[in-house]
Motif scaffolding. Structure first.
Motif, PDB file in Angstrom:
ATOM      1  N   ARG A  28       1.350  -1.332   0.004  1.00  0.00           N
ATOM      2  CA  ARG A  28       0.289   0.605  -0.334  1.00  0.00           C
ATOM      3  C   ARG A  28       1.085   1.513   0.168  1.00  0.00           C
ATOM      4  N   GLY A  29       2.168   0.895   0.340  1.00  0.00           N
ATOM      5  CA  GLY A  29       3.312   2.554  -0.326  1.00  0.00           C
ATOM      6  C   GLY A  29       3.413   3.152   1.492  1.00  0.00           C
ATOM      7  N   TYR A  30       3.027   2.205   2.351  1.00  0.00           N
ATOM      8  CA  TYR A  30       3.255   2.459   4.024  1.00  0.00           C
ATOM      9  C   TYR A  30       4.727   2.350   4.115  1.00  0.00           C
ATOM     10  N   THR A  31       5.319   2.808   4.771  1.00  0.00           N
ATOM     11  CA  THR A  31       7.008   2.991   5.596  1.00  0.00           C
ATOM     12  C   THR A  31       6.128   2.558   7.437  1.00  0.00           C
ATOM     13  N   LEU A  32       7.384   0.877   7.390  1.00  0.00           N
ATOM     14  CA  LEU A  32       7.231   0.649   8.708  1.00  0.00           C
ATOM     15  C   LEU A  32       8.743   0.976   9.270  1.00  0.00           C
ATOM     16  N   ARG A  33       7.940   2.240  10.739  1.00  0.00           N
ATOM     17  CA  ARG A  33       9.308   3.207  11.875  1.00  0.00           C
ATOM     18  C   ARG A  33      10.010   2.238  12.990  1.00  0.00           C
ATOM     19  N   ASP A  34       8.002   1.168  13.476  1.00  0.00           N
ATOM     20  CA  ASP A  34       9.663   0.443  14.037  1.00  0.00           C
ATOM     21  C   ASP A  34       8.110  -0.903  14.223  1.00  0.00           C
ATOM     22  N   ALA A  35       8.714  -1.949  14.992  1.00  0.00           N
ATOM     23  CA  ALA A  35       8.630  -3.118  15.487  1.00  0.00           C
ATOM     24  C   ALA A  35       8.491  -4.232  15.832  1.00  0.00           C
ATOM     25  N   LYS A  36       8.140  -4.932  17.255  1.00  0.00           N
ATOM     26  CA  LYS A  36       8.325  -6.058  17.967  1.00  0.00           C
ATOM     27  C   LYS A  36       7.565  -6.992  17.766  1.00  0.00           C
ATOM     28  N   VAL A  37       7.982  -8.477  18.473  1.00  0.00           N
ATOM     29  CA  VAL A  37       7.054  -8.983  18.723  1.00  0.00           C
ATOM     30  C   VAL A  37       7.594  -9.061  20.899  1.00  0.00           C
ATOM     31  N   MET A  38       6.277  -9.400  20.999  1.00  0.00           N
ATOM     32  CA  MET A  38       6.527  -9.450  22.633  1.00  0.00           C
ATOM     33  C   MET A  38       5.304  -9.402  22.390  1.00  0.00           C
ATOM     34  N   THR A  39       5.144 -10.310  23.975  1.00  0.00           N
ATOM     35  CA  THR A  39       3.804 -10.894  25.208  1.00  0.00           C
ATOM     36  C   THR A  39       3.177  -9.395  26.013  1.00  0.00           C
ATOM     37  N   ILE A  40       2.101  -9.261  25.811  1.00  0.00           N
ATOM     38  CA  ILE A  40       1.607  -8.106  26.558  1.00  0.00           C
ATOM     39  C   ILE A  40       1.563  -8.466  27.796  1.00  0.00           C
ATOM     40  N   PRO A  41       1.750  -7.767  28.892  1.00  0.00           N
ATOM     41  CA  PRO A  41       1.605  -7.987  30.109  1.00  0.00           C
ATOM     42  C   PRO A  41       0.337  -7.573  30.853  1.00  0.00           C
ATOM     43  N   ARG A  42      -0.032  -7.914  31.793  1.00  0.00           N
ATOM     44  CA  ARG A  42      -1.248  -7.493  32.270  1.00  0.00           C
ATOM     45  C   ARG A  42      -1.529  -6.121  32.304  1.00  0.00           C
ATOM     46  N   ASP A  43      -1.261  -5.754  33.130  1.00  0.00           N
ATOM     47  CA  ASP A  43      -0.797  -4.059  33.311  1.00  0.00           C
ATOM     48  C   ASP A  43      -1.650  -3.329  32.271  1.00  0.00           C
ATOM     49  N   LEU A  44      -0.560  -3.628  30.821  1.00  0.00           N
ATOM     50  CA  LEU A  44      -0.226  -3.165  30.129  1.00  0.00           C
ATOM     51  C   LEU A  44      -2.101  -3.225  29.340  1.00  0.00           C
ATOM     52  N   ALA A  45      -1.980  -4.531  28.678  1.00  0.00           N
ATOM     53  CA  ALA A  45      -3.479  -4.945  28.175  1.00  0.00           C
ATOM     54  C   ALA A  45      -4.971  -4.112  29.149  1.00  0.00           C
ATOM     55  N   GLN A  69       2.257 -14.252  22.269  1.00  0.00           N
ATOM     56  CA  GLN A  69       2.770 -12.971  21.354  1.00  0.00           C
ATOM     57  C   GLN A  69       1.872 -12.176  20.601  1.00  0.00           C
ATOM     58  N   VAL A  70       2.269 -11.196  20.400  1.00  0.00           N
ATOM     59  CA  VAL A  70       1.530 -10.482  19.928  1.00  0.00           C
ATOM     60  C   VAL A  70       2.956  -9.295  18.655  1.00  0.00           C
ATOM     61  N   PHE A  71       2.433  -9.175  17.421  1.00  0.00           N
ATOM     62  CA  PHE A  71       3.091  -8.072  16.556  1.00  0.00           C
ATOM     63  C   PHE A  71       2.746  -6.752  16.478  1.00  0.00           C
ATOM     64  N   ALA A  72       3.625  -5.431  16.891  1.00  0.00           N
ATOM     65  CA  ALA A  72       3.809  -4.579  17.137  1.00  0.00           C
ATOM     66  C   ALA A  72       3.823  -3.648  16.731  1.00  0.00           C
ATOM     67  N   MET A  73       3.373  -2.989  15.606  1.00  0.00           N
ATOM     68  CA  MET A  73       4.089  -2.342  14.442  1.00  0.00           C
ATOM     69  C   MET A  73       3.322  -0.850  14.365  1.00  0.00           C
ATOM     70  N   VAL A  74       4.540   0.122  13.968  1.00  0.00           N
ATOM     71  CA  VAL A  74       4.061   1.729  14.031  1.00  0.00           C
ATOM     72  C   VAL A  74       4.242   1.582  11.981  1.00  0.00           C
ATOM     73  N   TRP A  75       3.129   1.991  11.614  1.00  0.00           N
ATOM     74  CA  TRP A  75       3.420   2.565  10.171  1.00  0.00           C
ATOM     75  C   TRP A  75       3.087   3.767  10.187  1.00  0.00           C
ATOM     76  N   GLU A  76       4.019   4.304   9.416  1.00  0.00           N
ATOM     77  CA  GLU A  76       3.641   5.197   8.178  1.00  0.00           C
ATOM     78  C   GLU A  76       3.839   5.789   7.116  1.00  0.00           C
ATOM     79  N   GLY A  77       2.685   7.476   6.777  1.00  0.00           N
ATOM     80  CA  GLY A  77       2.015   7.467   5.980  1.00  0.00           C
ATOM     81  C   GLY A  77       0.778   8.967   5.605  1.00  0.00           C
ATOM     82  N   GLU A  78       0.543   8.629   4.428  1.00  0.00           N
ATOM     83  CA  GLU A  78      -0.867  10.016   4.202  1.00  0.00           C
ATOM     84  C   GLU A  78      -2.264   8.692   4.472  1.00  0.00           C
TER      85      GLU A  78
END
Ligand code: ABT
Ligand code: MG
Length: 131
Positions: A28-45, A69-78
């Motif tokens: 789609r033309g978006y740019t991945l700015r950050d990403a990580k695999v993690m298990t979300i702690p209960r308090d963050l959920a 595990q989840v895969f968290a991402m930051v995508w950037e674009g118009e």
């Protein structure tokens, strides 16, 4: 440039959909700015889903999102906040058109493969929570 928070939920990771979902955003033309695999702690959920704290499904929701595990991402674009939601399809997969991520892979409103911020304000809050 606009950014949004997108997350492959535990059911999407279990179904090996990380690559497919990353590929859709890249095509789609978006740019991945950050990403990580993690298990979300209960308090963050509980913080992330704070707006649903009083809903009857809150307990199941927190249980599910912390179930693997989840895969968290930051995508950037118009217009990426709104377009990501369109690419995902409606919250309830029964209403999601084929071709959308939920329309192609999800069957259950409680386990719907992917999360995307619902506004630029939510995106800012969620990116700060997770990164
Ligand atoms: P999220 O990306 O998880 O925030 O989903 P979305 O923004 O599309 O939908 P909302 B309304 O924020 O739902 C949050 C999570 O709650 C689940 N849910 C929602 C239920 O289990 N039962 C319901 O009746 C409703 C309305 C779906 C969402 N998450 N998951 N996983
Ligand atoms: Mg939401």
């Amino acid at each position: 440039m606009e950014q949004t928070f997108v997350m492959v939920k535990p059911d999407g990771v279990r179904k090996q959909l990380i690559g497919d979902i990353v590929s859709r955003f890249e095509r789609r033309g978006y740019t991945l700015r950050d990403a990580k695999v993690m298990t979300i702690p209960r308090d963050l959920a509980e913080e992330h889903y704070g707006e649903h704290r009083d809903k009857p499904f809150f307990g199941d929701l927190v249980q599910f999102i912390t179930s693997g595990q989840v895969f968290a991402m930051v995508w950037e674009g118009e217009n990426v906040v709104e377009n990501a939601r369109t690419m995902m399809g409606p919250t309830n997969p029964k209403e999601a058109a084929p071709g959308s991520i939920r329309g192609d892979y999800a069957t259950d409103v409680g386990e719907n493969i992917i999360h995307g911020s619902d506004s630029p304000e939510s995106a800012e809050r969620e990116i700060a929570l997770f990164f």
